[in-house]
Design a protein around this motif. Structure first.
Motif, mmCIF file in Angstrom:
data_model
loop_
_atom_site.group_PDB
_atom_site.id
_atom_site.type_symbol
_atom_site.label_atom_id
_atom_site.label_comp_id
_atom_site.label_asym_id
_atom_site.label_seq_id
_atom_site.Cartn_x
_atom_site.Cartn_y
_atom_site.Cartn_z
ATOM 1 N N VAL A 129 -4.432 25.762 8.733
ATOM 2 C CA VAL A 129 -5.813 25.278 8.612
ATOM 3 C C VAL A 129 -5.948 24.680 7.227
ATOM 4 O O VAL A 129 -5.956 25.395 6.220
ATOM 5 C CB VAL A 129 -6.827 26.416 8.831
ATOM 6 C CG1 VAL A 129 -8.252 25.908 8.616
ATOM 7 C CG2 VAL A 129 -6.688 27.007 10.224
ATOM 8 N N ALA A 130 -6.021 23.362 7.166
ATOM 9 C CA ALA A 130 -6.038 22.637 5.899
ATOM 10 C C ALA A 130 -7.459 22.551 5.354
ATOM 11 O O ALA A 130 -8.436 22.811 6.078
ATOM 12 C CB ALA A 130 -5.461 21.243 6.100
ATOM 13 N N PRO A 131 -7.625 22.166 4.069
ATOM 14 C CA PRO A 131 -8.971 22.056 3.500
ATOM 15 C C PRO A 131 -9.902 21.139 4.282
ATOM 16 O O PRO A 131 -11.103 21.388 4.352
ATOM 17 C CB PRO A 131 -8.704 21.511 2.092
ATOM 18 C CG PRO A 131 -7.326 21.982 1.763
ATOM 19 C CD PRO A 131 -6.577 21.963 3.051
ATOM 20 N N GLY A 132 -9.403 20.088 4.912
ATOM 21 C CA GLY A 132 -10.265 19.157 5.642
ATOM 22 C C GLY A 132 -10.460 19.486 7.103
ATOM 23 O O GLY A 132 -10.992 18.650 7.860
ATOM 24 N N TRP A 149 -21.793 31.579 11.384
ATOM 25 C CA TRP A 149 -20.599 31.788 12.193
ATOM 26 C C TRP A 149 -19.877 30.453 12.328
ATOM 27 O O TRP A 149 -20.512 29.413 12.550
ATOM 28 C CB TRP A 149 -20.975 32.307 13.578
ATOM 29 C CG TRP A 149 -21.699 33.620 13.539
ATOM 30 C CD1 TRP A 149 -21.154 34.852 13.434
ATOM 31 C CD2 TRP A 149 -23.114 33.823 13.619
ATOM 32 N NE1 TRP A 149 -22.118 35.825 13.447
ATOM 33 C CE2 TRP A 149 -23.352 35.213 13.559
ATOM 34 C CE3 TRP A 149 -24.225 32.963 13.736
ATOM 35 C CZ2 TRP A 149 -24.620 35.773 13.598
ATOM 36 C CZ3 TRP A 149 -25.506 33.522 13.778
ATOM 37 C CH2 TRP A 149 -25.687 34.900 13.718
ATOM 38 N N ALA A 150 -18.560 30.448 12.173
ATOM 39 C CA ALA A 150 -17.797 29.203 12.241
ATOM 40 C C ALA A 150 -16.454 29.465 12.903
ATOM 41 O O ALA A 150 -15.827 30.507 12.685
ATOM 42 C CB ALA A 150 -17.592 28.622 10.846
ATOM 43 N N VAL A 151 -16.008 28.502 13.721
ATOM 44 C CA VAL A 151 -14.739 28.608 14.448
ATOM 45 C C VAL A 151 -13.975 27.307 14.286
ATOM 46 O O VAL A 151 -14.556 26.216 14.355
ATOM 47 C CB VAL A 151 -14.961 28.884 15.952
ATOM 48 C CG1 VAL A 151 -13.637 28.891 16.700
ATOM 49 C CG2 VAL A 151 -15.690 30.209 16.152
ATOM 50 N N THR A 152 -12.676 27.416 14.036
ATOM 51 C CA THR A 152 -11.802 26.253 14.046
ATOM 52 C C THR A 152 -10.540 26.617 14.827
ATOM 53 O O THR A 152 -10.276 27.801 15.085
ATOM 54 C CB THR A 152 -11.448 25.787 12.623
ATOM 55 O OG1 THR A 152 -10.835 24.503 12.665
ATOM 56 C CG2 THR A 152 -10.483 26.759 11.947
ATOM 57 N N ALA A 153 -9.761 25.599 15.193
ATOM 58 C CA ALA A 153 -8.555 25.825 15.998
ATOM 59 C C ALA A 153 -7.352 25.196 15.320
ATOM 60 O O ALA A 153 -7.466 24.215 14.580
ATOM 61 C CB ALA A 153 -8.745 25.245 17.397
ATOM 62 N N PHE A 154 -6.186 25.774 15.567
ATOM 63 C CA PHE A 154 -4.927 25.187 15.114
ATOM 64 C C PHE A 154 -3.876 25.456 16.183
ATOM 65 O O PHE A 154 -4.003 26.382 16.996
ATOM 66 C CB PHE A 154 -4.494 25.749 13.759
ATOM 67 C CG PHE A 154 -4.261 27.240 13.741
ATOM 68 C CD1 PHE A 154 -2.990 27.761 13.949
ATOM 69 C CD2 PHE A 154 -5.308 28.119 13.511
ATOM 70 C CE1 PHE A 154 -2.765 29.128 13.934
ATOM 71 C CE2 PHE A 154 -5.098 29.492 13.495
ATOM 72 C CZ PHE A 154 -3.825 29.999 13.696
ATOM 73 N N SER A 155 -2.839 24.644 16.200
ATOM 74 C CA SER A 155 -1.806 24.736 17.244
ATOM 75 C C SER A 155 -0.485 25.191 16.666
ATOM 76 O O SER A 155 -0.118 24.842 15.528
ATOM 77 C CB SER A 155 -1.625 23.372 17.922
ATOM 78 O OG SER A 155 -2.801 23.006 18.614
#
Length: 603
Positions: free
Chosen positions: A59-62, A147-153
């Protein structure tokens, strides 16, 4: 008297409890604001260690985040209505609403949410400088939770990941989930979903090391979820998160050199995962191996024995099969040798000044470095300690480091899960010293050094120990004592009168050569009641002004024998010769604050 129409009777005990509850919330708000404003140097925003993420960036800064939030009443605005509603409830009315507001986490949390906004981190309030996603707010309200959600593969090639490096900067309470599994929780009460964070958190980057256990990660899409809440001092939380993964362990603190004598030393290092480690050393070829407890562990303590006197030792660590760079240090001086000591204190959030002082002290190469306390701004914040050890890394690897504990080092929230003495490779203190106390002593040749705990001045055990310790050191060529809150100062805090009453007579009776303290952020020196003293509190924290006894200031209330005061960031270099001690106060660039002055030794 029975209640008449339109009149309600209030139970005094219940009313008192409600009033006390309102006062507690008010105290939390005021205390948190005071804590936040106490020191304008609250960090420079740099990551701990000043390095990019190590390993594979996940998960990068951007990265883009789905973000949702809940509003609640501003705490100060809610106190009055809440107290009145409580009185009404006691008299038979409906129960009052929570002062914090009420809202459940979003549906699907922590794996997904319906976003109110989508954007990059940092996530923060409308007036947040540099934030990529801003949270709107209205007068009389606060953003009570985000609340925050992000995704990575991940692919099959990522199956070798053994540790995740989660780096975050947040205010003030934090929880993190990975694929629905909780991996981090900081200062978040669990009962009320919108309760304020238990204490304020500072601005430093904190790194959390998460072991990759079976089932935590998956090939394909993975979801990282974050919840943040503010403490009482602000209207909205902030958060910034980055994530990387590595297939091997690495050093996260140290190496730290400790307890160096003319013939022995210890080296302490911490790793992010339990792992195997070894240390080779020598005076030329690295042909000897230091003793260490067997097995895998996170903290590794190596004992180097049989060191040749007056020698330069080289050591090299191997962590998880990776060989580190060579590090050199000198064995300690012996009786009669010239002894050189560096001293500074009161760093708090002044990392750039601190880094400059570290560079100067490494170049000076003293036999030891002493610190007069307040090494961090918030001792309860792991992030502050990570930043401190990142800055001091080149110093503590090659020069023994002996700190006195300051009031900020303890943590204002009383979070002593990892006590001050646990952070360092220090000589053992007395057996009856209570947990968390930090008074101890050691020898540099025939120079005796005493480190006092000014947070425990009222503990009779420290005074009894000091008396016995100095009596046993009567034959020392010089005695140097260090404390944080000292007896004499013309800075903002002034001298500590308990130290004047209870400790100065002991130091004078045993002919202590010099007492060094901190707490006030400037350079001062003087002689009072037969005791030579220096205040060295210029390690990076905002500088204080002289508050009395100079032009434009009132007369000082008590004598202190001041000779000179200077509003400068600085360090001291003490050189103990056979017949005198030379004290040289120097600015962060090495220039002299004043010419070196001399004190007689005890012989």
């Amino acid at each position: 008297m029975p209640a008449s129409a339109g009149t309600r009777c209030y139970d005094r005990a219940i009313v008192t409890r409600w009033a006390l509850g309102a006062l507690v919330v008010a105290a939390l708000v005021v205390s948190a604001r005071a804590d936040d404003q106490d020191d304008p140097a609250t960090g420079d925003g740099s990551r701990a260690a000043g390095e990019p993420l190590t390993g594979r960036v996940l998960v990068a800064p951007g990265a883009r985040w789905d973000v949702a939030w809940a509003a609640g009443p501003a705490l100060t605005a809610a106190l009055g209505p809440t107290a009145l509603a409580a009185l009404d409830h006691v008299a038979g009315g409906p129960p009052p609403a929570s002062v914090f507001g009420a809202a459940p986490p979003p549906a699907g949390w922590p794996l997904a949410l319906t976003p109110t906004a989508t954007g990059p981190a940092p996530i923060g309030p409308l007036d947040c400088r540099g934030c990529g996603t801003r949270l709107p707010g209205r007068d009389g309200e606060r953003i009570a939770a985000v609340w925050a959600v992000t995704a990575f593969s991940l692919t099959a090639a990522d199956r070798d990941l053994r540790v995740l490096e989660l780096r975050t900067r947040y205010r003030d309470g934090l929880a993190v989930w990975l694929n629905g599994v909780p991996v981090v929780r900081r200062s978040l009460p669990g009962a009320d979903p919108l309760a304020i964070a238990a204490r304020p958190h500072g601005p430093e980057w904190e790194t959390v090391f998460v072991p990759v256990v079976p089932g935590l990660l998956r090939v394909g899409t993975n979801r990282l979820a974050v919840e943040v809440r503010p403490a009482g001092h602000t209207r909205a939380p902030t958060v910034e998160v980055e994530l990387a993964g590595r297939p091997q362990a690495r050093i996260v603190r140290g190496p730290m050199l400790g307890q160096v004598t003319p013939s022995a030393a210890t080296v302490v290092v911490e790793t992010d995962l339990p792992t195997a480690a070894s240390l080779a050393w020598g005076t030329g070829a690295l042909d000897r191996v230091a003793a260490a407890p067997p097995g895998v562990r996170r903290q590794h303590v190596f004992a180097l024995a049989g060191l040749p006197p007056e020698a330069t030792i080289t050591y090299q660590l191997t962590i998880d099969g990776v060989v580190g760079p060579p590090v050199r240090f000198a064995t300690a001086p012996g009786p009669g040798d010239v002894v050189r000591i560096g001293i500074y204190g009161d760093v708090r959030g002044g990392h750039r000044v601190h880094a400059a002082l570290v560079d100067r002290l490494v170049a000076e190469a003293p036999d030891a470095v002493l610190a007069s306390g307040d090494l961090v701004l918030r001792g309860a914040d792991e992030a502050d300690w990570q930043q401190f050890f990142a800055v001091t890394a080149p110093l503590i690897a090659s020069i023994p480091y002996y700190p006195a504990v300051g009031n900020h080092d303890l943590g204002r929230a009383g979070d002593l899960a990892r006590r001050f003495v646990d952070h360092f490779a220090l000589p053992p203190g007395p057996s009856d010293r209570p947990p968390g106390a930090a008074w101890y002593s050691f020898e540099l040749g025939d120079v005796h050094v005493v480190m006092l705990d000014s947070n425990a001045y009222d503990d009779a055990r420290q005074r009894a120990w000091l008396e016995a310790d100095l009596r046993a050191a009567d034959g020392a060529r010089a005695i140097i004592a260090v404390t944080h809150d000292g007896p004499f100062s013309r800075g903002t805090h002034g001298g500590n009168q308990q130290a004047v009453r209870d400790y100065v007579p002991i130091l004078v009776r045993h002919r202590v050569t010099l007492l060094v303290s901190g707490h006030d952020h400037l350079y001062q020196r003087g002689r009072q009641d037969g005791l030579a003293w220096v205040v060295s509190g210029g390690g990076g924290a905002p500088l204080y002004r002289v508050r009395c006894g100079v032009a434009g200031r009132p007369r000082c209330a008590r004598p202190d024998g001041l000779v000179l005061a200077a509003r400068e960031h600085h360090y001291l270099l003490l050189t103990v010769f056979p017949a005198h001690v030379e004290v040289c106060p120097r600015r962060a660039d090495g220039a002299a604050i004043e010419p070196c002055f001399q004190l007689p030794t005890r012989r």
